[in-house]
Design a protein around this motif. Structure first.
Motif, PDB file in Angstrom:
ATOM      1  N   GLU A  68      41.133  23.548 -31.494  1.00 51.84           N
ATOM      2  CA  GLU A  68      40.121  22.822 -30.719  1.00 51.84           C
ATOM      3  C   GLU A  68      40.254  21.304 -30.866  1.00 51.84           C
ATOM      4  O   GLU A  68      39.498  20.555 -30.254  1.00 51.84           O
ATOM      5  CB  GLU A  68      38.721  23.230 -31.184  1.00 51.84           C
ATOM      6  N   ARG A 110      28.956  18.136 -26.299  1.00 51.54           N
ATOM      7  CA  ARG A 110      29.078  16.743 -25.854  1.00 51.54           C
ATOM      8  C   ARG A 110      27.722  16.056 -25.838  1.00 51.54           C
ATOM      9  O   ARG A 110      27.593  14.901 -26.248  1.00 51.54           O
ATOM     10  CB  ARG A 110      29.707  16.679 -24.463  1.00 51.54           C
ATOM     11  N   GLU A 152      42.674  18.998 -30.015  1.00 47.40           N
ATOM     12  CA  GLU A 152      43.119  18.200 -28.866  1.00 47.40           C
ATOM     13  C   GLU A 152      42.043  18.102 -27.776  1.00 47.40           C
ATOM     14  O   GLU A 152      41.810  17.001 -27.264  1.00 47.40           O
ATOM     15  CB  GLU A 152      44.432  18.766 -28.302  1.00 47.40           C
ATOM     16  N   PRO A 153      41.375  19.204 -27.410  1.00 47.23           N
ATOM     17  CA  PRO A 153      40.292  19.049 -26.420  1.00 47.23           C
ATOM     18  C   PRO A 153      39.172  18.118 -26.907  1.00 47.23           C
ATOM     19  O   PRO A 153      38.607  17.367 -26.108  1.00 47.23           O
ATOM     20  CB  PRO A 153      39.768  20.473 -26.234  1.00 47.23           C
ATOM     21  N   ARG A 179      39.563  15.559 -29.023  1.00 48.87           N
ATOM     22  CA  ARG A 179      40.093  14.194 -28.938  1.00 48.87           C
ATOM     23  C   ARG A 179      40.035  13.667 -27.499  1.00 48.87           C
ATOM     24  O   ARG A 179      39.722  12.498 -27.271  1.00 48.87           O
ATOM     25  CB  ARG A 179      41.525  14.136 -29.455  1.00 48.87           C
ATOM     26  N   GLU A 180      40.338  14.521 -26.536  1.00 51.05           N
ATOM     27  CA  GLU A 180      40.250  14.118 -25.129  1.00 51.05           C
ATOM     28  C   GLU A 180      38.813  13.787 -24.751  1.00 51.05           C
ATOM     29  O   GLU A 180      38.570  12.884 -23.949  1.00 51.05           O
ATOM     30  CB  GLU A 180      40.788  15.227 -24.228  1.00 51.05           C
ATOM     31  N   GLN A 181      37.880  14.508 -25.325  1.00 46.54           N
ATOM     32  CA  GLN A 181      36.460  14.296 -25.033  1.00 46.54           C
ATOM     33  C   GLN A 181      35.975  12.943 -25.546  1.00 46.54           C
ATOM     34  O   GLN A 181      35.170  12.287 -24.896  1.00 46.54           O
ATOM     35  CB  GLN A 181      35.657  15.416 -25.686  1.00 46.54           C
ATOM     36  N   GLY A 221      33.905  21.495 -27.351  1.00 47.24           N
ATOM     37  CA  GLY A 221      34.090  20.852 -26.059  1.00 47.24           C
ATOM     38  C   GLY A 221      33.064  21.264 -25.017  1.00 47.24           C
ATOM     39  O   GLY A 221      33.153  20.861 -23.870  1.00 47.24           O
ATOM     40  N   GLU A 245      38.025  10.244 -26.292  1.00 47.59           N
ATOM     41  CA  GLU A 245      38.962   9.131 -26.095  1.00 47.59           C
ATOM     42  C   GLU A 245      38.382   8.015 -25.227  1.00 47.59           C
ATOM     43  O   GLU A 245      38.799   6.864 -25.338  1.00 47.59           O
ATOM     44  CB  GLU A 245      40.287   9.627 -25.527  1.00 47.59           C
ATOM     45  N   ASP A 246      37.409   8.320 -24.367  1.00 45.37           N
ATOM     46  CA  ASP A 246      36.814   7.296 -23.511  1.00 45.37           C
ATOM     47  C   ASP A 246      35.687   6.532 -24.205  1.00 45.37           C
ATOM     48  O   ASP A 246      35.184   5.556 -23.659  1.00 45.37           O
ATOM     49  CB  ASP A 246      36.267   7.931 -22.229  1.00 45.37           C
TER      50      ASP A 246
END
Length: 154
Positions: free
Chosen positions: A136, A96, A138-139, A141-143, A91, A145-146
């Motif tokens: 790691e 990224r 869930e963080p 996946r949040e990264q 993350g 998701e957009d």
């Protein structure tokens, strides 16, 4: 008289305290060195067994997803027993940036544009994180998701 025979045998003094002290120190250093090597070899063997177990689990997850699978040795060498660079900090800003740079049209400089990537583009990384560092997941996946994904590769 034979020229190879000596009349006086050479005697060595072994009871010299300095010589004994050096002998003891050399033996102690060798013993400590061998102990350190033995401990390192043991932990490496245990780590390798764990890496092979996780590699088998990851390869099975790839097969279940229908992806091509690398050899077990390749997975162990690249991911080890902790996920390697993928699980170091997925993350982070650098993580990224690397991910987003792979989801572009391939141009360089001002021509570089984001694309709608195939939905399988991050599937491998998700499987690695799920297998090796699930905390790691869930963080990550949040990264992503957009991001917009489509089934573009047949």
């Amino acid at each position: 008289m034979n020229t190879y025979e000596h009349s006086d045998p050479i005697e060595y003094e072994v009871s010299d305290p300095k010589q004994r002290r050096w002998t003891y120190w050399v033996c102690i250093v060798l013993l400590i060195g061998l102990t350190v090597v033995a401990v390192l070899m043991f932990s490496t063997a245990r780590s390798t067994a764990r890496a092979e177990e996780r590699a088998d689990e990851f390869i099975a997850a790839l097969e279940a997803a229908g992806a091509p699978t690398p050899s077990r040795e390749q997975v162990v060498r690249v991911l080890g027993d902790d996920g390697g660079a993928t699980c170091a900090d997925p993350g982070s800003a650098l993580g990224r940036a690397v991910l987003f740079s792979m989801l572009t049209n391939g141009a360089a400089g001002p021509g570089q544009r984001p694309i709608i990537a195939d939905s399988r583009a991050v599937q491998g990384q998700l499987l690695i994180i799920e297998t090796y560092c699930p905390d790691e997941l869930e963080p990550f996946r949040e990264q992503i998701e957009d991001l917009q994904f489509e089934d573009v590769i047949g």
